[in-house]
Each structure stands twice: as structure tokens, then as C-alpha cells.
Design an enzyme around this catalytic site. Structure first.
Site, PDB file in Angstrom:
ATOM      1  N   HIS A 256     -57.644 -92.950 -10.961  1.00 45.99           N
ATOM      2  CA  HIS A 256     -57.643 -91.509 -11.507  1.00 45.99           C
ATOM      3  C   HIS A 256     -58.264 -91.362 -12.961  1.00 45.99           C
ATOM      4  CE1 HIS A 256     -54.069 -91.906 -14.412  1.00 45.99           C
ATOM      5  NE2 HIS A 256     -53.625 -92.626 -13.606  1.00 45.99           N
TER       6      HIS A 256
ATOM      7  N   ASP B 280     -57.633 -88.530 -15.077  1.00 38.56           N
ATOM      8  CA  ASP B 280     -57.068 -87.891 -16.192  1.00 38.56           C
ATOM      9  C   ASP B 280     -56.156 -88.974 -16.865  1.00 38.56           C
ATOM     10  OD1 ASP B 280     -55.237 -88.055 -13.760  1.00 38.56           O
ATOM     11  OD2 ASP B 280     -53.872 -86.995 -14.860  1.00 38.56           O
TER      12      ASP B 280
ATOM     13  N   ASP C  64     -55.068 -96.323 -19.104  1.00 41.33           N
ATOM     14  CA  ASP C  64     -54.321 -95.526 -17.768  1.00 41.33           C
ATOM     15  C   ASP C  64     -54.997 -94.261 -17.611  1.00 41.33           C
ATOM     16  OD1 ASP C  64     -52.568 -94.924 -15.823  1.00 41.33           O
ATOM     17  OD2 ASP C  64     -50.835 -94.508 -17.252  1.00 41.33           O
TER      18      ASP C  64
ATOM     19  N   GLU D 183     -53.464 -87.022 -11.761  1.00 39.97           N
ATOM     20  CA  GLU D 183     -52.366 -88.037 -11.409  1.00 39.97           C
ATOM     21  C   GLU D 183     -50.926 -88.011 -12.318  1.00 39.97           C
ATOM     22  OE1 GLU D 183     -50.252 -92.162 -11.483  1.00 39.97           O
ATOM     23  OE2 GLU D 183     -51.268 -91.046 -12.832  1.00 39.97           O
ATOM     24  N   GLU D 184     -51.318 -88.053 -13.620  1.00 42.22           N
ATOM     25  CA  GLU D 184     -50.067 -87.897 -14.307  1.00 42.22           C
ATOM     26  C   GLU D 184     -49.208 -86.741 -14.295  1.00 42.22           C
ATOM     27  OE1 GLU D 184     -49.769 -90.667 -15.725  1.00 42.22           O
ATOM     28  OE2 GLU D 184     -51.577 -91.730 -16.457  1.00 42.22           O
TER      29      GLU D 184
ATOM     30  N   ASP E 239     -54.470 -99.066 -11.009  1.00 43.74           N
ATOM     31  CA  ASP E 239     -53.866 -98.568 -11.726  1.00 43.74           C
ATOM     32  C   ASP E 239     -52.522 -99.194 -12.191  1.00 43.74           C
ATOM     33  OD1 ASP E 239     -52.836 -96.325 -13.233  1.00 43.74           O
ATOM     34  OD2 ASP E 239     -52.418 -95.114 -11.935  1.00 43.74           O
TER      35      ASP E 239
ATOM     36  N   HIS F  88     -49.390 -93.927 -22.469  1.00 43.45           N
ATOM     37  CA  HIS F  88     -48.575 -92.414 -22.601  1.00 43.45           C
ATOM     38  C   HIS F  88     -48.195 -92.433 -24.028  1.00 43.45           C
ATOM     39  CE1 HIS F  88     -47.859 -92.030 -18.231  1.00 43.45           C
ATOM     40  NE2 HIS F  88     -49.053 -92.483 -18.114  1.00 43.45           N
TER      41      HIS F  88
END
Length: 475
Positions: free
Chosen positions: A65, A67, A104, A134-135, A158, A445
Site C-alpha cells: 500500500h 499510504d 510501512d 490501508e491505514e 506488508d 506509526h
């Protein structure tokens, strides 16, 4: 790989802000002369024909992904909606200056682009799938049209621990909760701002088991205790977090209280700060709780405050059940990632995860009951399926063999409590066989996110080795 990664990091690509990075992926496909498709939500699919002599091999889907979760330190002035990242490295690790890195899942996209650009690699027909958002609930994967995808082997890149190959994941749903409350003018009370900071936070799937404090939950607990100590306390503001799937690392609240009880309130905050410091030693050593006087223009009534804080204290947080088939795996959890007191009341978001569909539904029911008792309401969004373990997966064995060949050691098969897009692809592509793996990524994150250079090299070579082996297969 890192040349592509740098180009991706040079443009903003937080969730909901993916047009520029999506267009960049399209431009890469155009430069390579490859067939591509970009949909209205910015998902991108790129096709590459099999290398000569491998035309009869079944197609393989490579997926990641585009994003990222955008977080930054308080002293960082960067506008992550408009600016790229400032990458740093010591040769062993890569990170971003005072922001999250977006390894990520940007490193997956970079590896796939490098494979597409490699003219020397024997490979089967390739279908590169780059999804958005995705997040924030797998939104891109939900929207993706898959009818033109022929592959029935999916390599999802991922995952974040080298040598660990994921073969199952939790399903999840997001709950948006609401507790009503309208501010009224003050009646001569003293105003205070309370700051809860210094927590590590982290991914609510991959790090929920580490015992880290949620600033949103802890602030609710602190304020409920303050109300018991200082009757008449009124809530004027409370806010923390930006993403449902991130363990909140700081929360700020404002309260009004009888002026003659100010000393008791300050003493309570000091006592609570010391208690939290002791309680979270070893997992959130930097936790701090402080208060200072501030001017306020209004606050909720004492009755609304009491009801709201009682409800917040009742909402569970963190691990709710462990899995018996995979020792150490969280089976069911929830995380209140975002809260904000607005003009009409408190709005908050909760990420619920479970690999058992009935337990996921049970957590929704529990929150519904708590909110109904507290006079609140909720809506659901982003409900996505889990990915069930396939005991007969051929791709799993092929990936393990490729890893053994490249790295000289055996890989580990695991399930994850994190949400992966594989479950959605399983629904959209009947008969799909999938495995997820990736290089070593730590503290995703968060502003401490870092990516191993050596691990990226090895995982890239494992992926290439797998494709070489798949190129020799026959339909």
C-alpha cells in the site's frame, strides 16, 4: 530499491492524501513501458509480461500500500500534507527526521518497482497492485476492481519482522462513538489544562500486547479520579490521537472546578502522575502528567461531565483475549485511538480486531451496551474480514524454501493481530494463495520508526528468488 524509496518519500503520501504518490507510480510504469491502470480512488495496478521462456508460468501478484501514517514531534514544523520526508541513515538503519518514516509500506512499493525495472530477473507474469488508505480501514483494497487480475498467488510485502512469514490475520471494524454534551458558561470556577505526554504509542495491531498506555484511556481514568476527589469538576475539553489504529501517545484536557478546591486538584494530579510513572515503568518510562491554570469560556455541566467520564472509564482498552492455536498471538483487542470534545459532545474512534468473527461482534455489542447506558450512540465503518490459515498453502512452502536458499536458515510461520489486505483479496479472488512478509521495521506509526538496510537487501533477494522459482512453474 532505496532509489525508488527516496523518490516515494519525496512526495507527501499520508492516508487520504495519495494522489501525488499514485501519479508517481503511474509515471514509473510509463517510464518502463508497462501496462497500467489507475482507478478513481488512486489505486494503481501495473502489469509486466513474463520474461522470455517463462510465459507458461502462472501469474504472481505483488502487493503493497502507498499510504503512510503521518506523525511528527511537537517541535517539527513540517507540513506532512504538503512536504516530503527528510530521510536519515547511519548505513544500518533508515529513519526520518522528527517524523514517521512510512517504511510501512513504502519499502514494499519500492521493492516491487525495483523488480518491475529489473530486466535480468527471470519471472512469471507479474501483477503489481498498489492500494491506498490501508491505514484507515483498507479503503483502497475495498474499492479495488479485481476482475482483470489473473494471478492466484499473492505476495503481500506488508510485514515487519524479517524471517517471519504471516499466513493469517485478524479481521476488524471501526466504531465511531458519540456522547452528547453542551458547554455552559462558567460560574466563577478555576480553569486548568491537564497534559498527559511522553507515552510511546505504537501500532494497535502489532504492539497492543506490549502493555503500553493509551493516553486517551488514561486521561479518562485520571479525570474520573479527579471528579471523585473534587466534586463539581466540569469537563471543558479533551482531545488526543489522530488515527483509530494508533495507540494514543498524548492527550490534553481542560476542566473547571471550584476555586477553593484548586489545591486539592493540583495535589491529585501530582499524586496521579507519580502513580502512573510507577505503573508504567518498563513500557512507558517517559509518561508525564501535569496541570496548569488556564482561562476557559465554558464547560459541560457537572451531570454531563460525570456521565461522560463514567462511560469513558467503562470502555475497555487493549488485549481482550489470546489465541490458543498460536501461542503469544492476540486474538481480540480494541483501541480508542482518537477522541475530541466538540460543540455537541465527545466524538471518539475505536479500532476493534479479532481473528474470530463472533468475538469481533461481541466487542461491538459490549461497546453498544456501554454507550447506551451512558446515553450515547455509535456508527460502524470499515468492517473487513480476517484471513483464515490455509494448512495446504503451496505458496507458503515455496516462500520458506526461497528464504532458506537465500538466508541459510528456516523461516517462522505466524499469524498476526494486525490487519492485512490479504483477507479482502481472498474474498475478491477465489482460490487465492497468499503469504505476507517484509524487512525489519521497528516502531512503525511513530516518530521512532526505523527500517533495517541489511534486512531490506535480504528480503528483496528472497522475493527475487521466489519469482525465479515461480518462473519455472507451469500452468
Amino acid at each position: 530499491v532505496f532509489e525508488y524509496f527516496e523518490k516515494l518519500c519525496a512526495v507527501p503520501h499520508g492516508s487520504g492524501n495519495t494522489k501525488q504518490v499514485s501519479d508517481l507510480c503511474v509515471s514509473f510504469a510509463q517510464e518502463l513501458g508497462l501496462k497500467w491502470r489507475q482507478d478513481e480512488v488512486n489505486n494503481v495496478v501495473i502489469w509486466k509480461d513474463a520474461s522470455p521462456g517463462c510465459e507458461d508460468a502462472p501469474a504472481v501478484i505483488l502487493q503493497g500500500h502507498i499510504d503512510m501514517v503521518c506523525v511528527k514531534t511537537e517541535d517539527c514544523a513540517k507540513d506532512m500534507a504538503k512536504e516530503g520526508l527528510d530521510l536519515c541513515t547511519d548505513g544500518e538503519w533508515v529513519w526520518a527526521d522528527r517524523t514517521s518514516l512510512g517504511g510501512d509500506n513504502g519499502i514494499a512499493v519500492a521493492m516491487i518497482l525495483a523488480i518491475l525495472a529489473d530486466g535480468s530477473l527471470p519471472h512469471p507474469p507479474l501483477e503489481a497492485v498498489f492500494t491506498v488508505d490501508e491505514e484507515v480501514g483498507l479503503e483502497g483494497a475495498f474499492a479495488l476492481e479485481c476482475s482483470d487480475l489473473k494471478g492466484r498467488k499473492l505476495v503481500n510485502l506488508d510485514s515487519e519482522e524479517e524471517g517471519v512469514f504471516t499466513v493469517s490475520c485478524a479481521g476488524g471494524v471501526r466504531l465511531d462513538g458519540f456522547l452528547p454534551g453542551v458547554k455552559a458558561p462558567l460560574e466563577g470556577e478555576a480553569g486548568y489544562e491537564i497534559s498527559l505526554e511522553g507515552l510511546l504509542g505504537g501500532h494497535s495491531g502489532g504492539e497492543i500486547h506490549k502493555g503500553r498506555a493509551s493516553a486517551n484511556q488514561v486521561m479518562g481514568r485520571v479525570l474520573y479520579g479527579a471528579l471523585e476527589r473534587v466534586p463539581g469538576l466540569r469537563l471543558a475539553d479533551i482531545r488526543g490521537g489522530r488515527f483509530d489504529n494508533v495507540i494514543c501517545s498524548r492527550n490534553h484536557a481542560k476542566v473547571a472546578l471550584p476555586a477553593d478546591r484548586a489545591g486539592e486538584f493540583e495535589a491529585f494530579i501530582q499524586e496521579s502522575g507519580a502513580a502512573l510513572k510507577n505503573e508504567y515503568t518498563g513500557c512507558d518510562d517517559g509518561i508525564t502528567l501535569a496541570c496548569e491554570r488556564t482561562a476557559l469560556d465554558g464547560a459541560l455541566s457537572p451531570e454531563a461531565t460525570a456521565g461522560m467520564l463514567r462511560t469513558l472509564l467503562s470502555i475497555p482498552q487493549g488485549v481482550q483475549a489470546m489465541n490458543v492455536d498460536f501461542p503469544g498471538l492476540v486474538q481480540t483487542s480494541l483501541n480508542m485511538g482518537v477522541m475530541e470534545l466538540k460543540e455537541d459532545g465527545l466524538h471518539f474512534g475505536v479500532s476493534i480486531r479479532s481473528c474470530i468473527a463472533s468475538q469481533k461482534e461481541m466487542m461491538v455489542q459490549r461497546l453498544k451496551a456501554i454507550l447506551e447506558l451512558g446515553g450515547g450512540s455509535f456508527t460502524l465503518r470499515g468492517d473487513y474480514p480476517g484471513w483464515q490459515y490455509d494448512r495446504n498453502s503451496a505458496l507458503r512452502e515455496e516462500v520458506l524454501e526461497a528464504y532458506q536458499s537465500v538466508c541459510g536458515k528456516q523461516g517462522t510461520i505466524e499469524a498476526t493481530h494486525g490487519g492485512l489486505e490479504c483477507g479482502l483479496f481472498m474474498e475478491k479472488l477465489p482460490g487465492l494463495d497468499a503469504v505476507s512478509f517484509g524487512p525489519e521495521l521497528h516502531d512503525v506509526h511513530s516518530v521512532k520508526e526505523r527500517l533495517s538496510v541489511g534486512s531490506t537487501r535480504r528480503v528483496y533477494e528472497v522475493t527475487r528468488e521466489l519469482l525465479k522459482r515461480e518462473s519455472a512453474a507451469r500452468k
